[in-house]
Design an enzyme around this catalytic site. Structure first.
Site, PDB file in Angstrom:
ATOM      1  N   GLU A 120     112.283 -70.649 114.298  1.00 49.46           N
ATOM      2  CA  GLU A 120     113.519 -69.967 113.910  1.00 49.46           C
ATOM      3  C   GLU A 120     114.684 -70.183 114.871  1.00 49.46           C
ATOM      4  O   GLU A 120     115.393 -69.224 115.198  1.00 49.46           O
ATOM      5  CB  GLU A 120     113.217 -68.475 113.754  1.00 49.46           C
ATOM      6  N   HIS A 149     110.484 -67.317 105.709  1.00 51.03           N
ATOM      7  CA  HIS A 149     109.972 -66.717 106.936  1.00 51.03           C
ATOM      8  C   HIS A 149     110.951 -66.961 108.095  1.00 51.03           C
ATOM      9  O   HIS A 149     111.356 -66.015 108.784  1.00 51.03           O
ATOM     10  CB  HIS A 149     108.595 -67.306 107.245  1.00 51.03           C
ATOM     11  N   GLU A 150     111.350 -68.203 108.300  1.00 49.82           N
ATOM     12  CA  GLU A 150     112.262 -68.501 109.431  1.00 49.82           C
ATOM     13  C   GLU A 150     113.605 -67.807 109.242  1.00 49.82           C
ATOM     14  O   GLU A 150     114.205 -67.323 110.205  1.00 49.82           O
ATOM     15  CB  GLU A 150     112.438 -70.011 109.614  1.00 49.82           C
ATOM     16  N   HIS A 159     113.482 -64.282 110.382  1.00 43.75           N
ATOM     17  CA  HIS A 159     113.598 -64.130 111.838  1.00 43.75           C
ATOM     18  C   HIS A 159     115.053 -63.919 112.281  1.00 43.75           C
ATOM     19  O   HIS A 159     115.292 -63.465 113.402  1.00 43.75           O
ATOM     20  CB  HIS A 159     113.050 -65.361 112.560  1.00 43.75           C
ATOM     21  N   GLU A 162     106.816 -61.168 114.681  1.00 48.05           N
ATOM     22  CA  GLU A 162     106.147 -61.870 113.578  1.00 48.05           C
ATOM     23  C   GLU A 162     105.667 -60.947 112.459  1.00 48.05           C
ATOM     24  O   GLU A 162     105.748 -61.298 111.289  1.00 48.05           O
ATOM     25  CB  GLU A 162     104.990 -62.728 114.111  1.00 48.05           C
ATOM     26  N   ASP A 178     100.353 -68.928 124.529  1.00 46.94           N
ATOM     27  CA  ASP A 178      99.902 -69.904 123.523  1.00 46.94           C
ATOM     28  C   ASP A 178      98.439 -69.671 123.135  1.00 46.94           C
ATOM     29  O   ASP A 178      98.039 -69.938 122.007  1.00 46.94           O
ATOM     30  CB  ASP A 178     100.039 -71.351 124.043  1.00 46.94           C
ATOM     31  N   TYR A 184     100.874 -61.583 113.197  1.00 49.11           N
ATOM     32  CA  TYR A 184     101.522 -61.769 111.893  1.00 49.11           C
ATOM     33  C   TYR A 184     100.965 -60.795 110.859  1.00 49.11           C
ATOM     34  O   TYR A 184     101.693 -60.043 110.225  1.00 49.11           O
ATOM     35  CB  TYR A 184     101.279 -63.194 111.368  1.00 49.11           C
TER      36      TYR A 184
HETATM   37  N1  BES Z   1     108.133 -68.372 115.696  1.00 43.93           N
HETATM   38  C1  BES Z   1     107.080 -68.922 114.942  1.00 43.93           C
HETATM   39  C2  BES Z   1     106.467 -70.138 115.562  1.00 43.93           C
HETATM   40  C3  BES Z   1     105.935 -69.934 116.965  1.00 43.93           C
HETATM   41  C4  BES Z   1     105.341 -68.754 117.355  1.00 43.93           C
HETATM   42  C5  BES Z   1     106.025 -70.953 117.871  1.00 43.93           C
HETATM   43  C6  BES Z   1     104.869 -68.599 118.654  1.00 43.93           C
HETATM   44  C7  BES Z   1     105.549 -70.805 119.160  1.00 43.93           C
HETATM   45  C8  BES Z   1     104.972 -69.622 119.559  1.00 43.93           C
HETATM   46  C9  BES Z   1     107.523 -69.261 113.521  1.00 43.93           C
HETATM   47  O1  BES Z   1     108.437 -68.364 113.000  1.00 43.93           O
HETATM   48  C10 BES Z   1     106.321 -69.154 112.644  1.00 43.93           C
HETATM   49  O2  BES Z   1     105.780 -68.097 112.547  1.00 43.93           O
HETATM   50  N2  BES Z   1     105.932 -70.241 111.998  1.00 43.93           N
HETATM   51  C11 BES Z   1     104.827 -70.231 111.069  1.00 43.93           C
HETATM   52  C12 BES Z   1     105.371 -70.114 109.681  1.00 43.93           C
HETATM   53  C13 BES Z   1     104.529 -69.346 108.720  1.00 43.93           C
HETATM   54  C14 BES Z   1     104.045 -68.015 109.193  1.00 43.93           C
HETATM   55  C15 BES Z   1     105.270 -69.186 107.405  1.00 43.93           C
HETATM   56  C16 BES Z   1     104.073 -71.520 111.266  1.00 43.93           C
HETATM   57  O3  BES Z   1     104.503 -72.336 112.075  1.00 43.93           O
HETATM   58  O4  BES Z   1     103.055 -71.736 110.635  1.00 43.93           O
HETATM   59 ZN    ZN Z   2     107.509 -66.493 112.601  1.00 44.02          ZN
END
Ligand code: BES
Ligand code: ZN
Length: 620
Positions: free
Chosen positions: A283, A307-308, A311, A330, A387, A395
């Site tokens: 996002e 989703h993004e 955010h 999330e 990580d 989520y």
């Molecule tokens: N912000 C996240 C991606 C992220 C989280 C990167 C933590 C690094 C550390 C992004 O908004 C996300 O949740 N992406 C998901 C999308 C899905 C839930 C629709 C993904 O990448 O799968």
């Molecule tokens: Zn997210």
């Protein structure tokens, strides 16, 4: 009022702690960040300077005699404070946080200064975890490519900063590159220096945390995908991506604005990256980064963009106070995403998405073990790498808490006003779990609502491990998937099945069907799976989400070398961690030699974050 209540309602600044930052963010705060960078594609480094405008946080308190910043594998050249070159000390690395950059500051002028400018000349190094430098062969064109991914704690490997979501700063980017550049913020044009490249200027006027700082540079073409939205991607993908995104983007924004405060960021642009982008989406304000696997040709994977977009309120505007409270980013975002989906596609689709999410939650809890710290909503990350804590728990457990609160209060009619209130109240601020709860109690003060809220077991929701109890989601769209899965689980012959079984099915229904077979103890036959795959055309799906579930099932059924080779080949074409990690783990469990051989072949092409995770997964 006690100090706690004053803090809870935002009258005084609350003092937070972030276990994932070494910086002294409670003594100083960054209010503006200027980055002057040159992208050096021959050395694969960024070099230049960062200018941090810092303000002392506890006015009058001059006992703190240093400025401490987060860094990770940076090559620091000089540090200046208000124009004067000063000493600094780079501490030994502490895993996983990096090396603290300590800059003694005993007020070089005679007066007590509350506001100072720190300029650091530096460059990134080959060990940088935030950046991936792609060779032309790793793109769909003939130019090299660079992109960043800073969340959660990788910004410090791209710039010295207070790398914590507790600190929000406005940003200016001046980025010199031989190729077009995008960055967080709004484009303010470009200045051409002929053979010395062009400087691209971006300004982010809304304060953002460091994890949202982002850039990408490569052979980027653009197309309009909505009144407030431009698509950036490599020329080879441009028209297909535009055709797929254009019909939905403004609808998403309209749906979101129908129940949230107005979108404050002005533009919502999308960058579709090369395959090695490790996430589904990220996002980054004004320029959502997305994996090319969101392009399935039929719009079926575009909920990632809803989703993004969500955010833009949850996370980017109202930010979690440290990664322990990541669920506030999330969980809220998933909740808003499903509200957007419900507005556009109806109640049944929203519930169907929640069913898919529940399955992911079960998977994460089973993966960690149901008493693991990372199955908690609020997590203790002392000494831990965020990580490693990344999973569906924040989520989907987060979503389920919000869904539960909404239900006990009386549904969306009662909960919607709070949603708007919360995102207005905490816009541009940071929020922890206690503040979220206090805000809820403050908003609902009538007797019946208070009774409903008091009946919630907050302690277990916030600090308990394992799964919450499963709500009764509407199963209108899932029912047919379950019943077909049942039939396949209890058959010995394929003659009773036909293409019509799945006629008119959405991609989501294939996903639910395949996941249901994956968890069915009665479906284990590789021959049945083989026949099913050809009958329903699973292998030829253009949808990466479906292919991934099919391959997962193939591993479960021990389908054999032919399928494993197919998986290994696919692993050379996708870099999204959500697919890459489980498939490497799966391959490793059925054919370790092939998993290792595949990792040796494609590992270097993976994003550094993803590569590191796979290395851990394979116990290398
Ligand atoms: N912000 C996240 C991606 C992220 C989280 C990167 C933590 C690094 C550390 C992004 O908004 C996300 O949740 N992406 C998901 C999308 C899905 C839930 C629709 C993904 O990448 O799968
Ligand atoms: Zn997210």
């Amino acid at each position: 009022m006690t100090r706690d209540t004053e803090q809870a309602v935002g009258l005084v600044e609350k003092i937070f702690r972030d276990a994932s930052s070494l910086s002294n963010y409670n003594a100083w705060k960054t209010v503006h960040t200027t980055l002057n960078w040159t992208c050096d594609f021959t050395k694969s480094i960024l070099h230049g300077s960062v200018t941090l405008q810092l303000q002392r946080r506890h006015r009058g308190d001059i006992t703190v005699k240093e400025i401490v910043l987060d860094t990770s594998y940076l090559d620091i050249k000089t540090v200046r404070i208000d124009g004067l070159v000063v000493d600094y000390h780079l501490q030994d690395r502490v895993e996983p946080l990096g090396s603290a950059l300590c800059i003694p500051y005993t007020n070089y002028t005679d007066s007590i200064t509350d506001s100072i400018t720190v300029v650091i000349d530096y460059s990134t190094t080959s060990q940088c975890t935030a950046l991936q430098w792609l060779l032309p062969v790793q793109t769909s064109g003939s130019k090299p490519y660079l992109f960043s991914q800073c969340q959660a704690i990788h910004a410090r490997s791209m710039l010295p900063c207070q790398d914590t979501p507790l600190i929000k700063s406005t940003y200016s980017f001046n980025i010199r590159s031989p190729y077009p550049v995008v960055a967080t913020g709004l484009s303010k044009g470009a200045r051409d220096f002929r053979e010395d490249g062009t400087i691209y200027v971006y300004e982010q006027p809304v304060p953002i945390p460091s994890y949202l700082a982002a850039l990408a540079s490569g052979d980027l073409a653009t197309a309009q995908i909505g009144p407030r939205s431009t698509l950036y991607t490599e020329p080879a993908l441009l028209l297909d991506a535009q055709r797929e995104l254009e019909p939905v983007i403004q609808n998403f924004i309209n749906a979101a604005e129908s129940f949230l405060p107005n979108y404050v960021w002005d533009q919502f642009n999308v960058l579709v990256l090369p395959q090695s982008f490790p996430y589904g989406g990220m996002e980054n304000p004004n320029i959502t980064f997305a994996t090319p696997t969101i392009l399935a040709g039929d719009g079926s994977n575009l909920d990632v963009l809803a989703h993004e977009l969500a955010h833009s309120w949850a996370g980017n505007l109202v930010t979690c106070a440290g990664w322990s409270h990541f669920w506030l980013n999330e969980g809220w975002t998933v909740f808003l995403e499903r509200k957007i989906v419900t507005k556009i596609h109806g109640f049944e689709e929203g519930e169907f998405s929640a069913i898919i999410g529940w399955k992911a939650l079960e998977g994460s809890v089973a993966g960690y073990g149901s008493d693991h710290e990372y199955t908690k909503l609020v997590q203790n990350l002392d000494g831990k790498d965020p990580d490693d804590a990344f999973s569906s728990v924040p989520y989907e457990k987060g979503f389920n808490l919000l869904y539960h609160i909404q239900k006990v209060l009386g549904g969306p009619v009662v909960f919607d006003p709070f949603v708007k209130f919360y995102f207005e109240r905490y816009a541009r601020a940071v929020v922890d779990t206690d503040m979220f709860k206090s805000c809820l109690f403050e908003f609902y003060h009538e007797e019946e609502h208070r009774r409903a809220l008091n009946a919630i077991d907050w302690e277990t929701w916030f600090y308990g491990t394992g799964l919450p109890s499963r709500p009764d989601f509407d199963t209108t769209l899932a029912r047919v998937c379950y019943s077909l899965s049942e039939r396949w689980s209890h058959t010995t012959s394929t003659t009773e099945f036909g293409r019509d079984d799945v006629k008119g099915w959405s991609a989501g229904q294939f996903i639910v069907f395949l996941e249901s077979l994956t968890s069915s103890s009665s479906f284990t036959s590789k021959d049945l799976l083989h026949d099913m795959a050809s009958l329903y055309g699973l292998r030829s799906s253009r949808n990466a989400e479906i292919l991934f579930r099919y391959f997962t099932l193939g591993i479960k059924c021990k389908s054999g070398t032919e399928v494993y080779r197919d998986i290994a080949a696919w692993l050379g074409t996708v870099g999204r961690m959500k697919f890459v990690r489980p498939l490497f783990r799966g391959l490793n469990s059925v054919d370790r030699a092939l998993a290792l051989e595949t990792f040796a072949k494609v590992g270097m092409g993976l994003h550094p974050i993803c590569r590191e995770m796979v290395r851990k997964d394979l116990k290398l």
